[in-house]
Enzyme design. Structure first.
Site, PDB file in Angstrom:
ATOM      1  N   LYS A   1      -7.688  -6.899 -14.526  1.00 50.53           N
ATOM      2  CA  LYS A   1      -8.392  -6.280 -13.164  1.00 50.53           C
ATOM      3  C   LYS A   1      -7.750  -5.015 -13.060  1.00 50.53           C
ATOM      4  O   LYS A   1      -6.709  -4.656 -12.438  1.00 50.53           O
ATOM      5  CB  LYS A   1      -7.750  -7.436 -12.049  1.00 50.53           C
TER       6      LYS A   1
ATOM      7  N   GLU B   1       7.813   6.219   0.232  1.00 44.47           N
ATOM      8  CA  GLU B   1       7.277   6.831  -0.870  1.00 44.47           C
ATOM      9  C   GLU B   1       5.952   7.437  -0.198  1.00 44.47           C
ATOM     10  O   GLU B   1       5.070   6.440   0.485  1.00 44.47           O
ATOM     11  CB  GLU B   1       6.824   5.711  -1.799  1.00 44.47           C
TER      12      GLU B   1
ATOM     13  N   GLU C   1       6.337  -3.593 -11.497  1.00 46.65           N
ATOM     14  CA  GLU C   1       6.992  -2.442 -11.690  1.00 46.65           C
ATOM     15  C   GLU C   1       6.281  -1.580 -10.358  1.00 46.65           C
ATOM     16  O   GLU C   1       5.117  -1.568 -10.417  1.00 46.65           O
ATOM     17  CB  GLU C   1       6.679  -1.632 -12.905  1.00 46.65           C
TER      18      GLU C   1
ATOM     19  N   CYS D   1       4.696   7.572 -10.324  1.00 43.25           N
ATOM     20  CA  CYS D   1       5.746   6.821  -9.494  1.00 43.25           C
ATOM     21  C   CYS D   1       7.003   7.554 -10.066  1.00 43.25           C
ATOM     22  O   CYS D   1       8.114   7.214  -9.261  1.00 43.25           O
ATOM     23  CB  CYS D   1       5.861   5.619 -10.328  1.00 43.25           C
TER      24      CYS D   1
HETATM   25  P1  NAP Z   1      -1.563  -0.652  -5.173  1.00 43.71           P
HETATM   26  O1  NAP Z   1      -2.464  -0.489  -4.326  1.00 43.71           O
HETATM   27  O2  NAP Z   1      -0.334  -1.705  -5.181  1.00 43.71           O
HETATM   28  O3  NAP Z   1      -2.496  -1.545  -6.547  1.00 43.71           O
HETATM   29  C1  NAP Z   1      -2.266  -1.793  -7.769  1.00 43.71           C
HETATM   30  C2  NAP Z   1      -3.118  -2.907  -8.166  1.00 43.71           C
HETATM   31  O4  NAP Z   1      -2.952  -4.030  -7.190  1.00 43.71           O
HETATM   32  C3  NAP Z   1      -4.656  -2.376  -8.371  1.00 43.71           C
HETATM   33  O5  NAP Z   1      -5.118  -2.984  -9.185  1.00 43.71           O
HETATM   34  C4  NAP Z   1      -5.256  -3.277  -7.108  1.00 43.71           C
HETATM   35  O6  NAP Z   1      -6.374  -3.476  -6.882  1.00 43.71           O
HETATM   36  C5  NAP Z   1      -4.185  -4.536  -7.095  1.00 43.71           C
HETATM   37  N1  NAP Z   1      -4.141  -5.000  -5.809  1.00 43.71           N
HETATM   38  C6  NAP Z   1      -4.351  -4.690  -4.692  1.00 43.71           C
HETATM   39  N2  NAP Z   1      -4.293  -5.752  -3.761  1.00 43.71           N
HETATM   40  C7  NAP Z   1      -3.750  -7.079  -4.477  1.00 43.71           C
HETATM   41  C8  NAP Z   1      -3.436  -8.402  -4.139  1.00 43.71           C
HETATM   42  N3  NAP Z   1      -3.399  -8.952  -2.899  1.00 43.71           N
HETATM   43  N4  NAP Z   1      -3.012  -9.038  -5.274  1.00 43.71           N
HETATM   44  C9  NAP Z   1      -3.159  -8.723  -6.441  1.00 43.71           C
HETATM   45  N5  NAP Z   1      -3.467  -7.223  -6.789  1.00 43.71           N
HETATM   46  C10 NAP Z   1      -3.932  -6.698  -5.907  1.00 43.71           C
HETATM   47  O7  NAP Z   1      -0.770   0.400  -6.061  1.00 43.71           O
HETATM   48  P2  NAP Z   1      -1.792   1.789  -6.485  1.00 43.71           P
HETATM   49  O8  NAP Z   1      -2.094   2.573  -5.270  1.00 43.71           O
HETATM   50  O9  NAP Z   1      -2.963   1.431  -7.368  1.00 43.71           O
HETATM   51  O10 NAP Z   1      -0.506   2.513  -7.294  1.00 43.71           O
HETATM   52  C11 NAP Z   1       0.352   3.221  -6.713  1.00 43.71           C
HETATM   53  C12 NAP Z   1       1.860   2.625  -6.810  1.00 43.71           C
HETATM   54  O11 NAP Z   1       1.693   2.149  -8.231  1.00 43.71           O
HETATM   55  C13 NAP Z   1       2.738   3.401  -6.198  1.00 43.71           C
HETATM   56  O12 NAP Z   1       3.741   2.729  -5.425  1.00 43.71           O
HETATM   57  C14 NAP Z   1       3.539   4.038  -7.580  1.00 43.71           C
HETATM   58  O13 NAP Z   1       4.838   4.072  -7.162  1.00 43.71           O
HETATM   59  C15 NAP Z   1       3.493   2.692  -8.341  1.00 43.71           C
HETATM   60  N6  NAP Z   1       3.695   2.854  -9.675  1.00 43.71           N
HETATM   61  C16 NAP Z   1       4.618   2.374 -10.224  1.00 43.71           C
HETATM   62  C17 NAP Z   1       5.011   2.646 -11.571  1.00 43.71           C
HETATM   63  C18 NAP Z   1       6.317   1.885 -12.276  1.00 43.71           C
HETATM   64  O14 NAP Z   1       6.260   1.793 -13.647  1.00 43.71           O
HETATM   65  N7  NAP Z   1       7.035   1.544 -11.514  1.00 43.71           N
HETATM   66  C19 NAP Z   1       3.818   3.320 -12.534  1.00 43.71           C
HETATM   67  C20 NAP Z   1       2.813   3.704 -11.814  1.00 43.71           C
HETATM   68  C21 NAP Z   1       2.596   3.684 -10.292  1.00 43.71           C
HETATM   69  P3  NAP Z   1      -7.554  -2.398  -6.146  1.00 43.71           P
HETATM   70  O15 NAP Z   1      -7.420  -1.209  -6.680  1.00 43.71           O
HETATM   71  O16 NAP Z   1      -8.805  -2.935  -6.193  1.00 43.71           O
HETATM   72  O17 NAP Z   1      -6.829  -2.556  -4.656  1.00 43.71           O
END
Ligand code: NAP
Length: 515
Positions: free
Chosen positions: A205, A416, A286, A320
């Site tokens: 997804k 963050e 992560e 991140c």
């Molecule tokens: P996000 O809003 O948490 O979304 C991540 C993924 O989860 C997307 O595919 C999103 O889909 C999906 N999602 C949303 N609601 C969900 C639910 N209820 N159940 C299952 N999946 C769901 O994060 P993001 O904005 O894409 O990414 C930014 C974040 O990622 C930051 O906090 C960053 O620090 C972190 N990050 C961490 C790493 C690491 O290695 N630690 C690396 C990169 C990024 P939709 O897009 O359809 O909402």
């Protein structure tokens, strides 16, 4: 025999042929914008139903792609299909599975300008950021292919008289892969390819703001000959279909990278036993960071300033691993602040298809609004030194922003923001600096600039981050070189791109025959 793993070289765009190749790719992708993309389950493309749009953040009236909006029924069907296909895929030999990844890496390498160009439009990455994302994706494919070959060899166990003992790693089942938008190629490819090469089937997804590059990868795996249903492509809003994917009794592991809030939600739901489920679900989570660069009074201040600027503003601070806290010893605080501001002032912000722009737009309206809210908070908590405003109209631009006089417990120092906002925090002595660096709920990346050997050794031991860098910036981990993953609320420390990673997607089976 395969050559040893080597990281993919970054493209040097100062070489005229490379620059021309990227311009050509941007022009041809521009003509492809706005197409319609399906959900694909078991090789069947589904175009019916509602759609959602992916747009260019730097020019939000420009449509990048329109996607079938996956539903709960699609999610259910995708997981059931993946579970059926698993029964065959699980017994495909490891070396054969690895070759699909090697083939995909070769296709990607041949198409790297085009794929990078898609990310320029879809996520507002600069040329070099998009190229870096591509290189990392290729690295994951090459690295995990070799890793699978390695772990499929006989594993060392202690011999026992009269018996033959073996340990080998077998796959788990259906893996739900849920990547973020910020490394829409590298992280998506990394998690997906690790799952597939280990013998699992996948429901992917993609993030809703960056699904096109995910679909391109799906097509590349098809072109590489991957059997239908091993990888299923399920775009759709996480808020609507995420729970169905996570809760499904046939889901065996959820490989997630994204925010702490969603990661914790998945963690909680995955712990619950659902009707028909016969295993404890695994999760790889992560999550976010509040990463720092700490600089003491012995440091090379110019190198520290360059490192801070690159790590704070590369890809608009939306990594991140981005540096959002500069933790600086008081004797050099003013000098370093001035140097960082001087560099940051020169950053050009604008549409990233123009290579002069180091920074593009932030991903969407919600991110834009959230970052501006944090800027208002910053104005109350500290002193605005640079930026703070929106960029030009038509895109979600934000100026590179610096706040000084931020205190360790301020919201700007703890939460963050995920944007180009840097907080300067002062410390008196090294002990206090370490306390501040470690004083958040996260623990993803950090860096220490110092010329003092005993402090570097203390930093190694006491700075509590999954990825720590000494005398260099805190972004830019390389596959195989700096396995990646964070501590505390930054996640499960899976160490993507490391030798332990594939084991998370497998289970060890110990077999003993007595003769
Ligand atoms: P996000 O809003 O948490 O979304 C991540 C993924 O989860 C997307 O595919 C999103 O889909 C999906 N999602 C949303 N609601 C969900 C639910 N209820 N159940 C299952 N999946 C769901 O994060 P993001 O904005 O894409 O990414 C930014 C974040 O990622 C930051 O906090 C960053 O620090 C972190 N990050 C961490 C790493 C690491 O290695 N630690 C690396 C990169 C990024 P939709 O897009 O359809 O909402």
């Amino acid at each position: 025999m395969l050559p040893e793993f080597k990281n993919e070289a970054f493209t040097d765009f100062s070489i005229p042929e490379n620059k021309t190749a990227m311009e050509t790719a941007l022009n041809s992708v521009r003509k492809e914008l706005g197409k319609r993309y399906p959900v694909v389950i078991g090789g069947r493309a589904i175009m019916e139903g509602d759609t959602f749009k992916s747009v260019n953040p730097a020019n939000y009236n420009q449509l990048v792609g329109e996607f079938t909006k996956g539903t709960k029924d699609h999610a259910d069907l995708a997981i059931k299909t993946a579970a059926e296909v698993f029964e065959e895929w699980r017994s495909v030999p490891a070396y054969e599975r690895a070759r699909y990844l090697l083939k995909a890496a070769a296709i990607m390498r041949r198409r790297k300008y085009e794929l990078a160009a898609w990310m320029v439009f879809e996520t507002s990455k600069s040329w070099s950021e998009a190229d870096g994302d591509m290189a990392e994706a290729i690295d994951f494919l090459e690295f995990y292919a070799r890793e699978m070959m390695r772990i499929s060899e006989p594993q060392p166990v202690v011999g026992y008289t009269g018996e033959e003992n073996e340990l080998y790693y077998i796959p788990l089942g259906v893996i739900a892969v849920i990547p973020p938008w910020n490394f829409p190629c590298a992280i998506l490819v990394g998690m997906t390819s690790a799952a597939i090469v280990s013998g699992n089937t996948v429901v992917l997804k993609p993030a809703s703001t960056a699904p096109t590059i995910g679909f391109k990868f799906f097509e590349i795996m098809e072109e590489a000959g991957l059997p239908a249903g091993v990888l299923n492509f399920l775009p759709g809003p996480g808020g609507a279909i995420g729970d169905t994917i996570v809760d499904h009794p046939k889901t065996r592991l959820i490989a997630f990278t994204g925010s702490m809030e969603i990661g914790l939600r998945i963690h909680e739901r995955a712990a619950k036993l659902n009707s028909g489920q016969i295993w404890i679900k695994r999760t790889i989570l992560e999550m976010g960071g509040k990463d720092f660069i700490m600089v003491d009074e012995t440091a090379d201040i110019d190198a520290a300033a360059e490192g801070i600027v690159a790590a704070a503003y590369g890809f608009q601070g939306q990594k991140c691993s981005a540096c959002s806290r500069a933790i600086v010893q008081e004797d050099i605080y003013d000098e370093l602040l001035e140097k960082v501001a001087e560099h940051a002032r020169k950053i050009k912000v604008g549409e990233p298809d123009n290579p002069k722009h180091f920074m593009g737009a932030v991903i969407d309206q919600a991110a834009h609004d959230k970052i501006l809210e944090y800027i208002e908070i910053g104005k109350k908590e500290g002193t605005l030194v640079l930026g703070g405003g929106k960029g030009s109209k038509g895109g979600w631009f934000i100026e590179p922003t610096i706040f000084s006089d931020i205190k360790p417990d301020d919201r700007l120092a703890q939460e963050e923001i995920f944007g180009p906002v840097l907080a300067f925090i002062k410390f008196k002595d090294f002990d206090e600096g370490i306390r501040i660096a470690n004083g958040t709920m996260f623990g993803l990346t950090g860096a220490l600039f110092s010329r003092n050997r005993s402090r570097l050794e203390r930093g190694r031991a006491e700075l509590h981050t999954g990825n720590l860098y000494l005398n260099r910036k805190c972004t830019g981990a390389l596959v195989g070189v700096q396995p990646f993953g964070g501590f505390n609320m930054s996640g499960t420390d899976s160490k993507a791109g490391g030798r332990d990673y594939l084991l998370l997607f497998t289970q060890g089976k110990s077999v003993c025959e007595r003769f």
